[in-house]
Design a protein around this motif. Structure first.
Motif, PDB file in Angstrom:
ATOM      1  N   PHE A  11      18.133  11.567  -1.136  1.00 52.46           N
ATOM      2  CA  PHE A  11      16.877  12.803  -1.966  1.00 52.46           C
ATOM      3  C   PHE A  11      16.677  14.167  -0.817  1.00 52.46           C
ATOM      4  CE2 PHE A  11      16.028   8.630  -3.524  1.00 52.46           C
ATOM      5  CZ  PHE A  11      15.437   9.246  -4.854  1.00 52.46           C
ATOM      6  N   ALA A  12      17.451  13.755   0.455  1.00 53.76           N
ATOM      7  CA  ALA A  12      17.075  15.150   1.123  1.00 53.76           C
ATOM      8  C   ALA A  12      16.904  16.188   0.592  1.00 53.76           C
ATOM      9  CB  ALA A  12      18.112  15.284   2.443  1.00 53.76           C
ATOM     10  N   GLY A  13      15.987  17.168   1.163  1.00 52.15           N
ATOM     11  CA  GLY A  13      15.753  18.364   0.405  1.00 52.15           C
ATOM     12  C   GLY A  13      14.994  18.412  -0.603  1.00 52.15           C
ATOM     13  N   GLY A  14      14.505  16.962  -1.203  1.00 51.47           N
ATOM     14  CA  GLY A  14      14.091  17.458  -2.634  1.00 51.47           C
ATOM     15  C   GLY A  14      12.770  16.478  -2.127  1.00 51.47           C
ATOM     16  N   THR A  15      12.432  15.933  -3.005  1.00 49.60           N
ATOM     17  CA  THR A  15      11.039  15.052  -3.559  1.00 49.60           C
ATOM     18  C   THR A  15      10.874  13.171  -4.160  1.00 49.60           C
ATOM     19  OG1 THR A  15       9.430  17.179  -3.977  1.00 49.60           O
ATOM     20  CG2 THR A  15       8.581  14.769  -4.701  1.00 49.60           C
ATOM     21  N   VAL A  16      11.085  12.409  -3.587  1.00 49.39           N
ATOM     22  CA  VAL A  16      11.124  11.423  -4.740  1.00 49.39           C
ATOM     23  C   VAL A  16      10.141  11.494  -5.023  1.00 49.39           C
ATOM     24  CG1 VAL A  16      11.093   8.538  -3.411  1.00 49.39           C
ATOM     25  CG2 VAL A  16      12.122  10.525  -2.373  1.00 49.39           C
ATOM     26  N   PRO A  17      10.679  10.424  -6.775  1.00 50.93           N
ATOM     27  CA  PRO A  17       9.207  10.902  -7.450  1.00 50.93           C
ATOM     28  C   PRO A  17       8.131   9.777  -7.300  1.00 50.93           C
ATOM     29  CG  PRO A  17      11.581  10.916  -8.371  1.00 50.93           C
ATOM     30  CD  PRO A  17      11.781  10.908  -7.030  1.00 50.93           C
ATOM     31  N   GLY A  18       7.008   9.321  -6.849  1.00 49.00           N
ATOM     32  CA  GLY A  18       6.045   8.252  -6.559  1.00 49.00           C
ATOM     33  C   GLY A  18       6.132   8.046  -5.742  1.00 49.00           C
ATOM     34  N   ALA A  19       6.390   8.588  -4.523  1.00 47.79           N
ATOM     35  CA  ALA A  19       6.935   8.077  -3.282  1.00 47.79           C
ATOM     36  C   ALA A  19       5.606   8.688  -2.030  1.00 47.79           C
ATOM     37  CB  ALA A  19       7.733   8.625  -2.370  1.00 47.79           C
ATOM     38  N   THR A  20       5.101   7.909  -1.645  1.00 49.47           N
ATOM     39  CA  THR A  20       3.606   7.960  -0.578  1.00 49.47           C
ATOM     40  C   THR A  20       4.096   7.694   0.477  1.00 49.47           C
ATOM     41  OG1 THR A  20       2.669   6.093  -1.000  1.00 49.47           O
ATOM     42  CG2 THR A  20       2.062   7.421  -2.780  1.00 49.47           C
ATOM     43  N   GLY A  21       5.522   7.264   0.773  1.00 51.75           N
ATOM     44  CA  GLY A  21       5.736   7.735   2.418  1.00 51.75           C
ATOM     45  C   GLY A  21       7.126   7.369   2.289  1.00 51.75           C
ATOM     46  N   LEU A  22       7.780   6.382   4.019  1.00 56.66           N
ATOM     47  CA  LEU A  22       8.657   6.237   4.100  1.00 56.66           C
ATOM     48  C   LEU A  22       8.670   4.740   5.017  1.00 56.66           C
ATOM     49  CD1 LEU A  22      12.210   7.856   3.724  1.00 56.66           C
ATOM     50  CD2 LEU A  22      11.117   8.736   5.630  1.00 56.66           C
ATOM     51  N   PHE A  23       9.845   4.149   4.775  1.00 57.15           N
ATOM     52  CA  PHE A  23       9.842   3.316   5.791  1.00 57.15           C
ATOM     53  C   PHE A  23      11.260   3.160   5.940  1.00 57.15           C
ATOM     54  CE2 PHE A  23       7.569   1.381   1.588  1.00 57.15           C
ATOM     55  CZ  PHE A  23       6.456   0.651   2.559  1.00 57.15           C
ATOM     56  N   PHE A  24      10.960   2.555   7.998  1.00 56.60           N
ATOM     57  CA  PHE A  24      11.736   1.930   8.435  1.00 56.60           C
ATOM     58  C   PHE A  24      11.701   0.556   9.139  1.00 56.60           C
ATOM     59  CE2 PHE A  24       8.325   2.196  11.158  1.00 56.60           C
ATOM     60  CZ  PHE A  24       8.496   1.976  12.496  1.00 56.60           C
ATOM     61  N   THR A  25      12.979  -0.068   9.061  1.00 55.40           N
ATOM     62  CA  THR A  25      13.008  -1.497   8.501  1.00 55.40           C
ATOM     63  C   THR A  25      13.707  -2.304  10.331  1.00 55.40           C
ATOM     64  OG1 THR A  25      15.290  -1.440   8.595  1.00 55.40           O
ATOM     65  CG2 THR A  25      14.243  -0.841   6.213  1.00 55.40           C
ATOM     66  N   GLU A  26      14.023  -1.199  10.834  1.00 57.70           N
ATOM     67  CA  GLU A  26      13.688  -2.311  12.768  1.00 57.70           C
ATOM     68  C   GLU A  26      11.977  -1.634  13.727  1.00 57.70           C
ATOM     69  OE1 GLU A  26      17.305  -1.648  14.317  1.00 57.70           O
ATOM     70  OE2 GLU A  26      18.149  -2.480  13.004  1.00 57.70           O
ATOM     71  N   GLN A  27      11.863  -2.650  14.195  1.00 58.63           N
ATOM     72  CA  GLN A  27      10.820  -2.251  14.398  1.00 58.63           C
ATOM     73  C   GLN A  27      11.079  -2.085  16.047  1.00 58.63           C
ATOM     74  OE1 GLN A  27       7.862  -5.564  14.659  1.00 58.63           O
ATOM     75  NE2 GLN A  27       6.185  -3.966  14.539  1.00 58.63           N
TER      76      GLN A  27
ATOM     77  N   THR B 247       1.107  -1.510   0.064  1.00 60.01           N
ATOM     78  CA  THR B 247      -0.169   0.284   0.060  1.00 60.01           C
ATOM     79  C   THR B 247       1.159   1.450  -0.366  1.00 60.01           C
ATOM     80  OG1 THR B 247      -0.051  -0.260   2.629  1.00 60.01           O
ATOM     81  CG2 THR B 247      -2.715  -0.868   1.146  1.00 60.01           C
ATOM     82  N   VAL B 248       2.198   1.394  -0.171  1.00 66.99           N
ATOM     83  CA  VAL B 248       2.841   2.188   0.344  1.00 66.99           C
ATOM     84  C   VAL B 248       3.865   2.222  -0.400  1.00 66.99           C
ATOM     85  CG1 VAL B 248       4.426   3.513   2.386  1.00 66.99           C
ATOM     86  CG2 VAL B 248       2.153   2.890   2.727  1.00 66.99           C
ATOM     87  N   VAL B 249       4.481   3.488  -1.227  1.00 68.65           N
ATOM     88  CA  VAL B 249       5.776   3.335  -1.822  1.00 68.65           C
ATOM     89  C   VAL B 249       6.601   4.809  -1.982  1.00 68.65           C
ATOM     90  CG1 VAL B 249       6.054   4.037  -4.637  1.00 68.65           C
ATOM     91  CG2 VAL B 249       3.993   3.217  -3.611  1.00 68.65           C
ATOM     92  N   GLY B 250       8.200   3.878  -1.465  1.00 74.06           N
ATOM     93  CA  GLY B 250       9.073   5.389  -0.603  1.00 74.06           C
ATOM     94  C   GLY B 250      10.368   4.264  -0.692  1.00 74.06           C
ATOM     95  N   PRO B 251      10.850   4.810  -0.618  1.00 73.66           N
ATOM     96  CA  PRO B 251      12.670   4.663   0.023  1.00 73.66           C
ATOM     97  C   PRO B 251      12.671   4.180   1.818  1.00 73.66           C
ATOM     98  CG  PRO B 251      12.448   6.878   0.073  1.00 73.66           C
ATOM     99  CD  PRO B 251      11.608   6.334  -0.066  1.00 73.66           C
ATOM    100  N   THR B 252      13.241   3.477   2.243  1.00 73.65           N
ATOM    101  CA  THR B 252      13.484   3.849   3.370  1.00 73.65           C
ATOM    102  C   THR B 252      14.243   4.688   4.322  1.00 73.65           C
ATOM    103  OG1 THR B 252      15.981   2.625   3.118  1.00 73.65           O
ATOM    104  CG2 THR B 252      13.930   0.749   3.341  1.00 73.65           C
ATOM    105  N   ALA B 253      14.606   5.249   5.426  1.00 70.67           N
ATOM    106  CA  ALA B 253      14.930   5.700   5.784  1.00 70.67           C
ATOM    107  C   ALA B 253      16.149   6.324   5.549  1.00 70.67           C
ATOM    108  CB  ALA B 253      14.993   6.351   7.449  1.00 70.67           C
TER     109      ALA B 253
END
Length: 392
Positions: free
Chosen positions: A313-329, A301-307
């Motif tokens: 992409f800091a300071g800009g936009t990730v094309p098509g991204a709808t969020g951000l993932f973290f990989t450790e709970q 359901t979510v499109v985007g890079p990991t943290a």
């Protein structure tokens, strides 16, 4: 044709009840069967249907503490009287799929997940620190029996429909059965982004262990940023005691109030390993990026890079991204993802376009297709197995 829809319990409006409403749109004359019904707790669309509840609701304190009666759920679900119904549809995340249809009546199960309490999320509910020691002691022998019963009663289902690919994999592992994937319906039209977003983060959750709300509380205790948590559940008081003043609990809120918060929040926090995650899709429809644990339904359901990847992409936009993932709970990983998301911009059009993939018409088409295949005999194989049921 008389249709019975079996739903685990009716105690509030959450994702499962949204699915139930959509099933009632498909079969408007259906009657509802359930373990427990708290009158007035669900929508008028559901309340207006004939509702047949098992004896669970007559037990002491059941309206608030029905989960304590888990050992009785198999007994109760098997005693729902489905005689006279030609077609059974179950909406199941606990025991609804184990109701017993009359001989010859096809049974289509929309499975939100196999019974999470006793399969892969058992430690989240009954591990050390998660439940009082008498409960843990009682569940030690009970859980293996419930797993065996749950797997065996999968034979009562003619065809499974899974809420996500993640749940389809669980069905294969727990029941040895295949499933068609039809994502839950999301009423996209309810949501519109606000002209300007406010400086708070948002969660909308039942306050139960697997939602991992305490992870967000610990992360935002450290961050010191405003977090609004919408929802009720058995963990409310414990979470309130953990939280610092920057974290506010609203309890249950009407749909319009939730839509308003989603439209204005800075980002939506999604720390659980979800079966699907309807609220994450609603957030995107309202223009809110989702900061999600990279597992389960969020991967669909979510499109985007990991943290870590987002640093490029800091300071800009990730094309098509709808969020951000973290990989450790962990609280630290979530806090780092919140900081990383602050350095990104998200395109509202991309968020809304992704959400539209899960609009209600797609759900109705998928369920109609599954029902047609079942009645045509293409999927009506109640004893089909892909492999033996496994332990978690």
């Amino acid at each position: 044709m008389r249709v019975a829809i079996v739903h685990d319990w009716l105690t509030g409006m959450r994702g499962g009840e949204r699915v139930l409403e959509a099933l009632l749109d498909l079969w408007p004359d259906a009657e509802i069967f359930t373990l427990l019904h708290v009158p007035g707790s669900v929508s008028p669309k559901i309340e207006s249907r004939p509702i047949h509840a098992a004896f669970i609701g007559r037990l002491p304190g059941a309206a608030r503490h029905y989960r304590r009666y888990l050992p009785l759920f198999p007994f109760a679900i098997e005693r729902l009287d489905l005689r006279g119904f030609d077609f059974v549809v179950s909406s199941s995340h606990c025991v609804a799929k184990s109701a017993i249809p009359v001989a010859g009546a096809p049974h289509l199960c929309y499975c939100h997940t196999p019974m999470r309490y006793v399969w892969d999320l058992y430690p989240d509910y009954f591990g050390p620190g998660r439940a009082p020691w008498p409960v843990r002691l009682a569940m030690a022998p009970l859980a293996p029996w419930l797993r065996r019963w749950d797997a065996a009663t999968a034979e009562r289902v003619s065809a499974f429909v899974a809420s996500s690919g993640h749940v389809r994999d669980r069905i294969r592992r727990c029941y040895g059965r295949d499933a068609t994937v039809v994502h839950p319906p999301v009423d996209i039209g309810r949501f519109r982004p606000a002209a300007q977003r406010d400086d708070f983060y948002l969660m909308v959750n039942a306050l139960v262990p697997y939602k991992r709300v305490e992870l967000a509380v610990e992360a935002f205790n450290t961050l010191g940023r405003p977090l609004v948590i919408v929802g009720t559940g058995p963990g409310l008081e414990r979470l309130r005691r953990m939280a610092r003043p920057n974290i506010r609990f609203t309890g249950w809120l009407p749909d319009d109030d939730v839509a308003d918060l989603l439209a204005r929040c800075r980002a939506f926090i999604h720390p659980a390993n979800e079966d699907f995650g309807i609220t994450a899709v609603e957030a995107q429809a309202a223009g809110a990026p989702v900061i999600a644990f990279r597992a389960g339904g969020a991967l669909e359901t979510v499109v985007g890079p990991t943290a870590e990847e987002a640093e490029a992409f800091a300071g800009g936009t990730v094309p098509g991204a709808t969020g951000l993932f973290f990989t450790e709970q962990t609280p630290g990983a979530l806090a780092a993802a919140v900081r990383a998301a602050d350095r990104l911009a998200f395109e509202p059009a991309a968020l809304q376009a992704n959400a539209h993939r899960f609009d209600a018409p797609a759900f109705r088409r998928g369920i109609r297709r599954a029902a047609r295949r079942l009645f045509a005999g293409a999927d009506r194989e109640p004893h089909r197995r892909t492999r033996p049921a496994a332990r978690p």
